[in-house]
Design an enzyme around this catalytic site. Structure first.
Site, PDB file in Angstrom:
ATOM      1  N   ASP A  28       0.869  -1.168   0.000  1.00  0.00           N
ATOM      2  CA  ASP A  28       0.000   0.000   0.000  1.00  0.00           C
ATOM      3  C   ASP A  28       0.913   1.227   0.000  1.00  0.00           C
ATOM      4  OD1 ASP A  28      -2.062   1.778   0.028  1.00  0.00           O
ATOM      5  OD2 ASP A  28      -3.129   0.859   1.709  1.00  0.00           O
TER       6      ASP A  28
HETATM    7  C1  BGC Z   1      -5.024   3.233  -0.005  1.00  0.00           C
HETATM    8  C2  BGC Z   1      -5.098   2.253  -1.153  1.00  0.00           C
HETATM    9  C3  BGC Z   1      -4.949   2.989  -2.450  1.00  0.00           C
HETATM   10  C4  BGC Z   1      -3.644   3.739  -2.441  1.00  0.00           C
HETATM   11  C5  BGC Z   1      -3.387   4.517  -3.711  1.00  0.00           C
HETATM   12  C6  BGC Z   1      -3.810   4.108  -0.092  1.00  0.00           C
HETATM   13  O1  BGC Z   1      -3.872   5.132   0.822  1.00  0.00           O
HETATM   14  O2  BGC Z   1      -5.048   2.546   1.217  1.00  0.00           O
HETATM   15  O3  BGC Z   1      -6.333   1.573  -1.119  1.00  0.00           O
HETATM   16  O4  BGC Z   1      -5.021   2.109  -3.534  1.00  0.00           O
HETATM   17  O5  BGC Z   1      -3.655   4.662  -1.371  1.00  0.00           O
HETATM   18  O6  BGC Z   1      -4.233   5.596  -3.797  1.00  0.00           O
END
Ligand code: BGC
Length: 829
Positions: free
Chosen positions: A254
């Site tokens: 993530d």
């Molecule tokens: C989120 C993810 C997301 C990523 C990119 C993160 O903060 O938890 O679900 O895909 O950001 O935006």
């Protein structure tokens, strides 16, 4: 981008020529092709694939390799459509609404819209779906996930993934694993302390189903699990995900969820996002020192790319493409229709009959302050959102007079938006680079009302951070008297009327606030309006609201309800990534509005627009309640079609609605957000069943405009693969066509320690009036297993219950199974 793409195809040919295999290489396996390519890569080229590269316009970018013809990777959110501030896309209903349809065929269509729009935008890795279990309704991202039940979430996710992949991109399922809260996220404070059985039975099955459905990639989560961050957790990423579940794709962290170099790489993380803090220079050094086997990671990435055909199809889409279309909007509408749940309908108040000649639509979210989605990375910029008021007005046509009153302030305190007509059509906007409103504007335009979520994309200014804006115009007061104005601003903001500062939210403020100020104005005498805003970070909220002399939001709404044949009150609670909800209550002014409207008009329908369960303390005083979730851009159309009975409700709750927060399984703070998973398997309805706690509306509940009878249960003998066929007859006993979601629950022998019932199967059955159908729902071997170091069937009598909700079980039978570990450690589904 174009250079990289062309280079991709040329490079592909070059690869084929170099390998001396010509066209034959295309037909060889992804594994073979990945290996062949890997053997030609330098260490530096390999390492480039393991982290975020140069900015490419997408939320995640891996540099392409022109020399070898490796296409760049473009990763983009998210679970409800193409996100990250892109425009020209379809805003689908929230994933929880899609799950509430209990319809894998529809979930596949939902996935296809996501896949097609992502591919059209040039994305080759779609960051979806989110399959984390909704352990607690206070989770800020509950709307973005697929409910509280592992089986429902798994079937929904599998269908969605099939749809995404059918349209071109890879699907990256997220967030692995046990990511159930925003509080303290990405810090040790969000450590999930969980036992293996609960992990296997509740929190992993939706990932298992996603992998079985072909998920190309897995995103590891922010939180530590049993003391180790998910993105460097060998137990999760290696032992379970790869060795046992057989996942052969790649794992991406993530965003900002990587916390180490060697530890992360050797424990199973393949790709750091969005940058190269740990997997850039430090990983290069570690690889050179022989501490990390880079090939193993790059092989997984390349194999997944070959499998998905990324070397064989040129990616022609790009971010400026308009990818939404009428067919996609129709899917959005169908999901909103099928995902809305009729919780209550006393005396068949709905559908709206021909006798209803006037409808009062009430509530801040019923009109221009409509809320159609949750916030965070799942946010999708819609072209146009149909509000409940607009949808109902359009549907009623000349058959009924439809009026609207906001009734309360918006959740953030904003007053109803100042309408364009008193602003001579709108305000003139000028956008500036930098936060000081100086220099020539980089963009100008006219905005009809100022009540929106703003972002660099739709402002058309191309600047993501540190910009400022000024809106100017003239307001012609419709009446003489005291006006209250509100300015809501996410960062710096001030409002001047008639040259006087009426609201000052502070200029270097970086939190959203709403303040109000009062001005006395004279009817017909125009006054200048000036709003200034300084934006320091990402997206912005700017809203300009008012109440007119004598306007009283609450009282005016109640009076409108008293005059109408039908009152439709829209209430809601906003949910967003990055913040959990403090409680499950609606705001006090919304609860008061519902109570007073219900007292003024006995024909009151409440539309609850939330991302998960909320308390409905007034439920006994209203006749109908609809759960709308966040229904996306087609909100008003879907709601009106349901209210008028053009479409019959068929949605069922994918989460339990408790009577109060005290009843929820993780109510104790050491559990949530404390991270102690001591409720174990008793998540969602399993808890209420085990404790004999009556929910307000149970999991699986949802009414229709018709009724169904269940009869003649026959539980078949177990088949050699351990599955058991369960047959029953459903009859539509009402006067309308409708669809029933028949649910099959299994109760295991007491000695297993399982919750009283686990959902193990469902079927959606559409029937005309009077029609009957024999349905067979097949329960797989896993349905009868529990985790005891491996999947085990305890042996004994298993109770099979079939019904319309987890608490409305109409038929009960049983099947006896011999004790045996049917399908080994990872068998079953
Ligand atoms: C989120 C993810 C997301 C990523 C990119 C993160 O903060 O938890 O679900 O895909 O950001 O935006």
């Amino acid at each position: 981008m174009r250079v990289a793409r062309t280079a991709g195809v040329l490079g592909l040919l070059l690869c084929a020529v170099l390998a001396g295999t010509g066209g034959r290489e295309r037909t060889s396996t992804p594994e073979y092709r990945a290996e062949a390519l890997l053997s030609r890569m330098t260490l530096a080229e390999k390492l480039t694939m393991m982290h975020g590269g140069a900015e490419c316009g997408y939320i995640g970018c891996v540099d392409g390799n022109p020399r070898l013809g490796i296409p760049a990777l473009h990763l983009q959110d998210g679970p409800a459509g193409v996100g990250n501030d892109t425009t020209g896309v379809t805003q689908l209903p929230a994933p929880v609404a899609a799950a509430a349809a209990w319809d894998p065929a529809l979930l596949r269509e939902y996935g296809r819209v996501i896949g097609a729009e992502q591919w059209g935008k040039g994305t080759n890795v779609a960051l979806a779906p989110t399959v984390n279990i909704v352990r607690d309704p206070r989770w800020g991202r509950a709307f973005e996930s697929l409910g509280e039940d592992p089986y429902l979430a798994g079937r929904s996710a599998a269908a969605e993934i099939g749809g995404i992949r059918a349209e071109g991109p890879m699907a990256q399922v997220k967030h692995f694993a046990v990511y159930n809260q925003e509080t303290a996220r990405n810090t040790p404070g969000s450590n999930a302390r969980i036992d293996e059985r609960t992990l296997r039975e509740i929190y992993l099955p939706a990932f298992e189903a996603s992998i079985a459905a072909g998920a190309d990639s897995v995103m590891c989560g922010y939180n530590p699990v049993n003391g180790t961050y998910a993105c460097e957790n060998g137990d999760l990423l290696q032992r379970i995900l790869r060795d046992e579940l057989g996942f052969s794709g790649f794992v991406t962290s993530d965003w900002g969820g990587t916390h180490s170099t060697v530890r992360a790489a050797t424990n199973g993380l393949d790709m750091e996002m969005p940058d190269s803090r740990y997997f850039g220079a430090p990983l290069t050094a570690a690889a050179k020192a022989g501490k990390v086997d880079v090939d193993e990671h790059v092989r997984r990435i390349l194999t997944a790319m070959f499998r998905r055909g990324l070397f064989d199809r040129e990616q022609t889409g790009d971010l400026s493409a308009v990818v939404t279309n009428d067919a996609h909007a129709r899917v959005a509408r169908r999901v909103a229709e099928q995902g809305s749940v009729l919780l209550k309908n006393d005396g068949a108040l709905l559908p709206v009959g021909p006798g209803v000649r006037s409808v009062a639509v009430l509530g801040s979210g019923g009109g221009t302050s409509v809320v159609s989605q949750g916030g965070g990375s799942a946010r999708v910029i819609p072209q146009d959102v149909v509000s409940p008021y607009r949808g109902i007005r359009e549907r009623a046509g000349s058959g009924a007079e439809v009026t609207y009153q906001p009734g309360t302030v918006r959740a953030d305190g904003a007053l109803p938006p100042v309408e364009a007509d008193v602003l001579g059509g709108g305000l003139r906007a000028e956008f500036f680079a930098g936060t000081t409103l100086s220099g020539p504007p980089v963009a100008t335009r006219t905005d009809a009302t100022l009540d929106a979520f703003w972002h660099a994309g739709n402002a058309g200014i191309g600047i993501k951070e540190n910009w400022s804006a000024r809106w100017t115009g003239t307001l012609t007061p419709p009446a003489t008297g005291a006006y209250t104005f509100s300015l809501t601003s996410s960062d710096g903001g001030r409002l001047r009327i008639g040259g006087r500062t009426v609201v000052d939210n502070g200029w270097s403020e970086t939190r959203r606030r709403t303040r109000t100020g009062t001005v006395t104005l004279t009817a017909g005498r125009p006054v200048p309006v000036e709003i200034e805003h300084a934006q320091f970070t990402g997206n912005a909220v700017v809203a300009f609201g008012w109440t007119r002399p004598g306007q009283r939001l609450h009282d005016d709404a109640v009076a409108a309800a008293a005059r109408a044949d039908l009152a439709v009150v829209v209430v809601g609670k906003d949910g967003t990534e990055g913040a959990d909800l403090k409680d499950i209550s609606l705001s006090a002014d919304q609860d008061r509005l519902v109570r007073d409207v219900a007292a003024a008009n006995r024909n009151t329908v409440v539309v609850v627009n939330t991302g998960s369960a909320v308390a409905l303390p007034w439920v006994d005083s209203v006749r109908s309640v609809i759960q709308a979730w966040y229904p996306g851009q087609e909100y008003g159309h879907a709601l009106a079609a349901l209210l008028y009975g053009d479409v019959t409700f068929s949605g069922k709750l994918p989460v339990t609605f408790p009577r109060s927060l005290a009843d929820v399984p993780a109510a104790a703070p050491q559990r949530w957000p404390g991270g102690e998973y001591s409720e174990g398997l008793q998540v969602g309805y399993r808890w209420y069943d085990a404790r004999n706690v009556a929910p307000l509306f149970p999991f699986g509940h949802g009414l229709s405009y018709t009724t169904f009878r269940y009869a003649d249960l026959a539980v078949g003998a177990p088949r050699p693969d351990g599955s058991v066929p369960v047959s029953y007859t459903i009859t539509n006993t009402g006067a309308r066509a409708g669809a029933e979601i028949a649910q099959v629950y299994v109760g295991q022998p007491a000695a297993t320690g399982e919750p009283p019932n686990n959902l193990r199967g469902f079927d959606r059955v559409t029937l005309g009036p009077g029609e009957s159908r024999r349905v067979t729902t097949t329960l797989d071997a896993r349905s009868f297993q529990h985790w005891a170091g491996r999947w085990v069937t305890a042996g004994g009598a298993y109770r099979i219950s079939v019904g319309s909700s987890s608490r409305d079980l109409r038929l009960t039978g049983q099947v006896s199974l011999p004790p045996n570990p049917v399908a080994g450690a990872t068998g079953g589904r």
